[in-house]
Design a protein around this motif. Structure first.
Motif, short mmCIF file in Angstrom:
data_model
loop_
_atom_site.label_atom_id
_atom_site.label_comp_id
_atom_site.label_asym_id
_atom_site.label_seq_id
_atom_site.Cartn_x
_atom_site.Cartn_y
_atom_site.Cartn_z
N PHE A 166 0.36 -6.56 -3.34
CA PHE A 166 0.86 -5.50 -2.48
C PHE A 166 2.07 -4.81 -3.12
N LEU A 167 2.94 -5.58 -3.74
CA LEU A 167 4.06 -4.97 -4.46
C LEU A 167 3.56 -4.08 -5.60
N ALA A 168 2.50 -4.54 -6.27
CA ALA A 168 1.93 -3.73 -7.36
C ALA A 168 1.29 -2.46 -6.81
N LEU A 169 0.63 -2.55 -5.66
CA LEU A 169 0.05 -1.36 -5.04
C LEU A 169 1.13 -0.35 -4.68
N LEU A 216 1.26 3.47 -6.32
CA LEU A 216 1.25 4.66 -5.48
C LEU A 216 2.49 5.51 -5.74
N ALA A 217 3.63 4.86 -5.89
CA ALA A 217 4.87 5.59 -6.15
C ALA A 217 4.87 6.26 -7.52
N SER A 218 4.14 5.68 -8.46
CA SER A 218 4.12 6.21 -9.82
C SER A 218 3.30 7.49 -9.95
N GLY A 219 2.42 7.75 -9.02
CA GLY A 219 1.56 8.92 -9.09
C GLY A 219 0.38 8.79 -10.03
N GLN A 220 0.10 7.58 -10.51
CA GLN A 220 -0.96 7.42 -11.51
C GLN A 220 -2.35 7.69 -10.96
N ALA A 250 -6.56 11.46 -8.80
CA ALA A 250 -6.53 11.29 -10.25
C ALA A 250 -7.16 9.98 -10.71
N GLY A 251 -7.70 9.19 -9.78
CA GLY A 251 -8.33 7.94 -10.18
C GLY A 251 -8.24 6.89 -9.09
#
Length: 355
Positions: free
Chosen positions: A131-134, A138-142, A245-246
């Motif tokens: 969840f922390l990785a999610l 999401l915050a990174s915009g990748q 974007a993916g």
């Protein structure tokens, strides 16, 4: 002078108390597990030497030398025990689900506010590594603008067991067991949805309570699907986040629960390490593995202690638990009616949730 630890009474030493609360309390800075209310006296003498054991929860609630009561008893007892602890002047942690009804959730939130006590709900999966990785991806915009999130919590337990968690009349069922995790994570990511819907099912032979569930949270251009089942043996992703974007895909559950079951605790070398990566799939077909963050279940009780001492924020305040209960209850009603429904939260509750 050294600061005296906050003395904690743990109510219940079943799965939740034994696997999660007891070890996390014992390894939280500034907290001392002083007392356990349980009838498992012999087991506790071996597992927690030096910790006082009483048979009745009421004995623990009324002890003047207890600062914090952690309630890890069966779901139907959460509201009455939390109310009694608050009225006795104790700070309180309640395992999920906070209560069995929105009415009870509202009453406890108001009582905590009036008494000036910290009332926190044990939503430990805010600190799952995946969840922390999610949140980070999401915050990174990748993956661009998120349009659809699937969040699943599946197990394979085909045999119905004779226990309160699988009895509907005792607050059991998978929606009240795993639904609070799924809903709380969604609300932390996206806030309150415009409407919710759902479907609850009894899939196993002899099931007395729901053992499969789906919920849909409508955020307009973003749609969120939450589901849990006792009859999924693997293969489906825990998270699937799809954007312009993916996509970001993660399989498998966070490792901290299994580590606690195996006797690992925060501070051990391998604690919360998870070598299984998530996969980022970009629109052009490129696929890359991304590491998963290290989980931090220990952050909950550390934050509770700081909140009690007036040095930090409540990690899971009652206003957020009220909103989660509103979703849980409304999904049940929406499933009964076969439609999407708005949340029955007033303006003050919505503002309190937003902080």
């Amino acid at each position: 002078m050294a600061e005296a630890p906050l003395r904690v009474a743990l109510i219940g030493y079943g799965a939740a108390g034994r696997i999660f609360h007891a070890p996390l309390i014992r390894h939280a800075p500034g907290l001392e597990l002083a007392l356990v209310a349980s009838r498992r006296r012999d087991e506790l003498a071996h597992a927690l030497p030096g910790v006082e054991v009483v048979s009745l929860a009421e004995e623990a609630l009324l002890r003047p030398d207890i600062d914090l009561v952690a309630i890890a008893s069966p779901n139907a007892t959460h509201a009455p025990l939390a109310e009694a602890a608050l009225r006795a002047g104790r700070h309180v942690v309640v395992d999920k689900p906070f209560t069995l009804s929105l009415v009870d959730a509202r009453r406890l939130a108001a009582l905590a506010a009036a008494s000036g006590r910290v009332l926190a709900v044990f939503q430990n999966r805010r600190w799952d590594g995946d969840f922390l990785a999610l949140r980070a991806v999401l915050a990174s915009g990748q993956i661009g603008r998120l349009t659809w999130l699937e969040s699943r919590f599946d197990r394979f337990r085909p045999q119905v067991q004779d226990r309160w968690r699988e009895r509907a009349d005792e607050g059991g069922g998978i929606w009240l067991d795993l639904g609070p995790h799924l809903v709380d994570q969604a609300l932390q990511l996206f806030g309150l949805p415009a409407r919710v819907g759902g479907r609850l099912r009894r899939q196993r032979d002899g099931a007395a309570a729901d053992d499969g569930c789906e919920a849909w949270l409508d955020y307009g251009n973003l749609q969120v699907s939450l589901s849990a089942s006792m009859l999924v043996g693997g293969g489906l992703p825990r998270f699937a986040a799809h954007g312009t974007a993916g996509s970001w895909i993660r399989h498998g559950l966070d490792v901290q629960e299994d580590q606690l079951k195996a006797g690992l605790v925060p501070g051990d070398t391998a604690w919360a390490e998870d070598a299984r990566p998530a996969r980022l799939r970009r629109g052009e077909g490129e696929s890359v593995d991304l590491p998963v963050a290290r989980g931090r279940y220990e952050a909950f009780y550390a934050a509770v202690g700081e909140a009690i001492r007036g040095r930090g924020a409540n990690p899971v305040p009652a206003a957020q638990a009220v909103a989660t209960m509103a979703v849980l209850e409304t999904v049940v009603e929406a499933a009964r009616l076969g439609c999407m429904l708005p949340l029955p939260l007033n303006a003050a509750e919505r503002a309190a949730f937003a902080g």
